[in-house]
Design an enzyme around this catalytic site. Structure first.
Site, short mmCIF file in Angstrom:
data_model
loop_
_atom_site.label_atom_id
_atom_site.label_comp_id
_atom_site.label_asym_id
_atom_site.label_seq_id
_atom_site.Cartn_x
_atom_site.Cartn_y
_atom_site.Cartn_z
N CYS A 120 31.70 50.97 46.81
CA CYS A 120 31.00 51.81 45.83
C CYS A 120 32.01 52.85 45.38
O CYS A 120 33.09 52.97 45.94
CB CYS A 120 29.81 52.51 46.48
SG CYS A 120 28.61 51.39 47.17
N ARG A 147 34.37 49.76 40.94
CA ARG A 147 34.12 49.65 42.39
C ARG A 147 32.69 49.20 42.69
O ARG A 147 32.34 48.96 43.84
CB ARG A 147 34.39 50.99 43.06
CG ARG A 147 35.81 51.50 42.93
CD ARG A 147 35.97 52.86 43.60
NE ARG A 147 35.70 52.76 45.02
CZ ARG A 147 36.61 52.41 45.92
NH1 ARG A 147 37.82 52.10 45.54
NH2 ARG A 147 36.29 52.35 47.20
N TRP A 173 27.58 49.32 44.66
CA TRP A 173 27.62 47.87 44.85
C TRP A 173 26.70 47.64 46.03
O TRP A 173 27.00 48.06 47.16
CB TRP A 173 29.05 47.41 45.16
CG TRP A 173 29.18 45.91 45.22
CD1 TRP A 173 29.29 45.03 44.18
CD2 TRP A 173 29.18 45.11 46.41
NE1 TRP A 173 29.38 43.75 44.64
CE2 TRP A 173 29.31 43.76 46.01
CE3 TRP A 173 29.10 45.40 47.76
CZ2 TRP A 173 29.35 42.71 46.91
CZ3 TRP A 173 29.14 44.33 48.66
CH2 TRP A 173 29.26 43.01 48.24
N ASN A 192 29.86 55.73 50.63
CA ASN A 192 30.50 54.43 50.39
C ASN A 192 30.79 53.85 51.76
O ASN A 192 31.39 54.49 52.60
CB ASN A 192 31.80 54.63 49.60
CG ASN A 192 32.58 53.32 49.48
OD1 ASN A 192 31.98 52.26 49.49
ND2 ASN A 192 33.90 53.41 49.39
N GLY A 193 30.32 52.62 52.00
CA GLY A 193 30.56 51.97 53.29
C GLY A 193 29.26 51.47 53.87
O GLY A 193 28.27 51.31 53.17
N GLU A 206 44.11 29.54 43.66
CA GLU A 206 43.98 30.82 42.95
C GLU A 206 43.34 30.60 41.58
O GLU A 206 42.51 31.40 41.13
CB GLU A 206 45.35 31.48 42.81
CG GLU A 206 45.45 32.59 41.79
CD GLU A 206 44.50 33.75 42.02
OE1 GLU A 206 43.91 33.83 43.11
OE2 GLU A 206 44.30 34.55 41.09
N LYS A 226 40.06 32.59 39.99
CA LYS A 226 40.05 33.25 38.67
C LYS A 226 38.93 32.72 37.80
O LYS A 226 38.15 33.47 37.22
CB LYS A 226 41.39 33.04 37.95
CG LYS A 226 42.52 33.90 38.45
CD LYS A 226 42.37 35.34 38.07
CE LYS A 226 42.02 36.33 39.14
NZ LYS A 226 42.23 36.21 40.52
N GLU A 244 35.32 33.55 39.35
CA GLU A 244 34.86 34.94 39.48
C GLU A 244 34.59 35.61 38.14
O GLU A 244 33.85 36.58 38.08
CB GLU A 244 35.81 35.78 40.31
CG GLU A 244 37.13 36.12 39.70
CD GLU A 244 37.94 37.07 40.60
OE1 GLU A 244 37.37 37.82 41.40
OE2 GLU A 244 39.17 37.03 40.48
N HIS A 250 41.44 11.40 49.12
CA HIS A 250 40.75 11.44 50.43
C HIS A 250 39.35 12.01 50.32
O HIS A 250 38.79 12.47 51.31
CB HIS A 250 41.61 12.22 51.42
CG HIS A 250 42.97 11.63 51.59
ND1 HIS A 250 43.21 10.51 52.34
CD2 HIS A 250 44.16 11.96 51.03
CE1 HIS A 250 44.49 10.18 52.27
NE2 HIS A 250 45.09 11.05 51.48
N LYS A 308 35.82 45.53 43.00
CA LYS A 308 37.28 45.45 43.02
C LYS A 308 37.85 45.54 44.42
O LYS A 308 38.81 44.85 44.74
CB LYS A 308 37.88 46.58 42.15
CG LYS A 308 39.39 46.56 42.10
CD LYS A 308 39.94 45.28 41.50
CE LYS A 308 41.43 45.27 41.41
NZ LYS A 308 41.95 43.94 40.99
C1 AGP Z 1 40.86 38.54 43.18
O1 AGP Z 1 40.74 38.23 41.81
C2 AGP Z 1 39.56 38.96 43.79
N1 AGP Z 1 39.00 40.07 43.12
C3 AGP Z 1 39.63 39.14 45.30
O2 AGP Z 1 39.84 37.85 45.85
C4 AGP Z 1 40.75 40.05 45.84
O3 AGP Z 1 42.00 39.45 45.66
C5 AGP Z 1 40.51 40.27 47.34
O4 AGP Z 1 39.28 40.93 47.51
C6 AGP Z 1 41.63 41.06 48.03
O5 AGP Z 1 41.69 42.35 47.48
P1 AGP Z 1 42.98 43.28 47.85
O6 AGP Z 1 44.18 42.59 47.27
O7 AGP Z 1 42.69 44.60 47.22
O8 AGP Z 1 43.07 43.35 49.36
#
Ligand code: AGP
Length: 591
Positions: free
Chosen positions: A2, A28, A73, A99-100, A469, A473, A476, A492, A586
């Site tokens: 958050c 966030r 969040w 936050n947490g 990766e 992308k 998400e 396989h 994020k």
């Molecule tokens: C990446 O596009 C994602 N938002 C997510 O996988 C991110 O890479 C992951 O949460 C790690 O975050 P960080 O690099 O801040 O540790």
């Protein structure tokens, strides 16, 4: 995950100030928002579901010199107005944003209910003001009551709190970031991240885990949360500018940050050669090197496994941070753990770092966020200098992380200069590649495939992690079901997924595995797939071809760029906000 932000000082528009600042923390978390203003007529609280970006800051212009705000969040309790922060005790005298996660909140809630407390929300946070109220039965000093309350909390938290009868802002930190902004003219700002207050000051002081800070806007005191011992803090001038943290001419942060890679890769390469060589030696001499990260950062680690294998003929171990817990059995004091993280606040990565340190292993952190917890607590740190990455989808941080790791691999082979030259050439080629015509070509491909609900990506060697990766992308930001596979694995099992017209993207270079991955592409084409090649050379196996320069050992960095652009346009064409995808935030600061 958050965003929290508070201000106390000479200004009388504290409510408006925290709302405007909180908008810079929306990345966030954006399920709901809330603001509490301490005015001469009492505390005014407004909160609701929805994004803080939609809130009119002028609605909070009433005379107020102390305010706290929160963008949420949701973790405990659904997305409702009642669950939004701030939360208070029954008479509203104590106001808190958090936050947490307070992991023992249910036990504490039961105790409080037995004492007659009632609750309005489903959140863990709401127990905080009630516990503080209980502590105020034994001390009239608000800060002491907060300190005593925190001894009862288990979990990770960053808390901002004030009491209706005092003009102090109290903050405590255990596991969730809090940074103080210092302005001689205005007073003090306390936030989860610097963009909240950087238009007012670029002078910061970092609150560390297990610390409390108390300020009345004129002076400030940092103390140990448990002992109360004073913890003097240096004032640090941050280096990046406000505009670096804003969108510029781009519609979204994600596209801006994709386009910045022509510069951010060069900044990542611009490291102290001696420091790179020291790290290379440390890897060479370690009794096992473990690369650890989450999500996209984990894929950078996976790509690096191939960098070290192919470039330095050296084996390294790769683990996602969430799985690292059982690796302590392998760890020795002579082991080296390299944690990779954009935010430097990811809970699983912090846990991995602490596990390594508990076993006496040295920890190198490769991070982007200057002053983050991982940056400050690792034994050694390399900053990738990508600048603020605000979009939830990590792009320039990924390529910066891979650039640094590839450079280290070259240094292990005593070829650091060659590695730097290759990476700077790659950055220049990306600069040329990301021209309007090229971007339009990718946008038209997005048009063609955006209605599909399944997209597959294949790769070999360092392009296999990039296939994984690519899936992250696309998933998400566009919510399309995307999956990445090692080309050799298709036969396989996964090849059964291919239907007529299924978009399948092949990531390739000009290397020892190119022919293999082309064969894999032919196999899926024969099953009716719509094959899309991202490669330096075209091939009859590809129905669509996106040309990329031949980047040699940096091909993984090169190939992910068009995927990032494609993902962006898939999201936009499907009506999504690529900067704030659903269910995500994020920085994953909770486990
Ligand atoms: C990446 O596009 C994602 N938002 C997510 O996988 C991110 O890479 C992951 O949460 C790690 O975050 P960080 O690099 O801040 O540790």
């Amino acid at each position: 995950m958050c965003g929290i932000f508070g201000y106390v000082g000479k200004r009388s528009d504290a409510g408006k100030l925290v709302v405007e600042g909180l908008k810079n923390l929306e990345y966030r978390g954006y399920d709901s928002w809330g603001v509490a203003c301490k005015t001469t007529k009492g505390t005014i609280i407004k909160k609701d579901t929805g994004k803080i970006s939609a809130v009119n800051a002028d609605d909070f212009a009433h005379g107020c010199s102390l305010a706290i705000a929160h963008t949420r969040w949701a973790t405990h309790g659904g997305v409702t107005a009642a669950n939004s922060h701030p939360h208070t005790n029954a008479d509203g005298s104590i106001v808190v944003v958090h936050n947490g996660i307070i992991e023992n909140y249910q036990e504490l809630r039961k105790e409080l209910v037995a004492k007659g407390h009632t609750f309005l929300s489903e959140t863990d946070t709401e127990i905080i003001p009630h516990v503080i109220e209980e502590e105020m039965k034994t001390t009239s000093d608000f800060a002491s009551a907060v300190r005593n309350a925190c001894t009862k909390f288990e979990g990770r938290y960053g808390i901002l709190a004030f009491h209706k009868t005092s003009d102090i802002l109290v903050a405590t930190r255990t596991g969730s970031p809090l940074i103080v902004g210092v302005s001689k003219e205005d007073g003090y700002f306390i936030a989860s991240d610097i963009p909240a207050f950087m238009e007012h000051t670029k002078v910061v002081q970092y609150l560390d885990d297990g610390e409390m800070v108390v300020t009345d806007g004129k002076s400030i005191l940092f103390t140990d949360l448990i002992t109360g011992e004073e913890k003097p803090k240096r004032e640090i001038e941050i280096t990046w500018s406000v505009e670096q943290a804003q969108k510029g001419e781009y519609a979204h942060f994600m596209l801006k940050e994709i386009m910045e890679q022509k510069d951010s890769i060069a900044r990542a390469v611009n490291q102290d050669d001696e420091q790179i060589r020291v790290i290379a030696d440390a890897i060479a001499n370690a009794s096992g090197t473990f690369l650890v990260g989450c999500g996209t950062a984990h894929k950078a680690c996976m790509a690096a496994e191939y960098f070290f294998s192919v470039v330095a003929e050296h084996h390294v171990n790769v683990t996602s941070a969430g799985e690292f817990k059982v690796h302590h059995h392998f760890l020795k004091p002579e082991s080296l753990v390299i944690v990779v993280s954009q935010s430097g606040e990811t809970a699983d990565v912090l846990e991995a770092m602490n596990i390594a340190k508990a076993k006496g292993s040295k920890v190198l952190a490769i991070v982007n966020s200057e002053g983050s917890t991982i940056h400050r607590e690792a034994d050694y740190t390399l900053l990738i200098n990508a600048g603020p990455e605000r979009a939830v989808a990590s792009t320039k941080a990924l390529t910066g992380q891979m650039a640094v790791l590839l450079m280290i691999a070259y240094a292990m082979n005593d070829k650091l200069h060659d590695g730097k030259t290759l990476l700077l050439e790659t950055a220049a080629q990306i600069n040329d590649m990301l021209n309007p015509r090229y971007v339009n070509h990718i946008e038209s491909l997005a048009d063609k495939i955006q209605t599909h609900e399944n997209i597959y990506i294949i790769g070999k060697s360092w392009n296999f992690p990039m296939a994984l990766e690519s899936a992250i992308k696309i998933q998400e930001v566009s919510y399309i079901h995307a999956e990445g596979f090692a080309g050799g694995e298709l036969k396989h099992g996964p090849i059964a997924l291919i239907e007529e017209g299924t978009p399948c993207i092949t990531l390739a270079g000009n290397d020892e595995v190119t022919q293999d991955i082309i064969s894999n592409t032919i196999e899926i084409k024969s099953r009716g797939a719509m094959t899309i090649g991202i490669a330096p050379e075209n091939n009859e196996a590809y129905e669509e071809w996106i040309k990329v320069p031949d980047a040699g050992a940096a091909q993984a960095i090169m190939n992910i760029i068009p995927i990032q652009v494609l993902s962006y346009f898939l999201a936009v064409k499907r009506g999504m906000d690529p900067d704030m995808p659903r269910n995500l935030a994020k920085s994953v600061t909770v486990k």
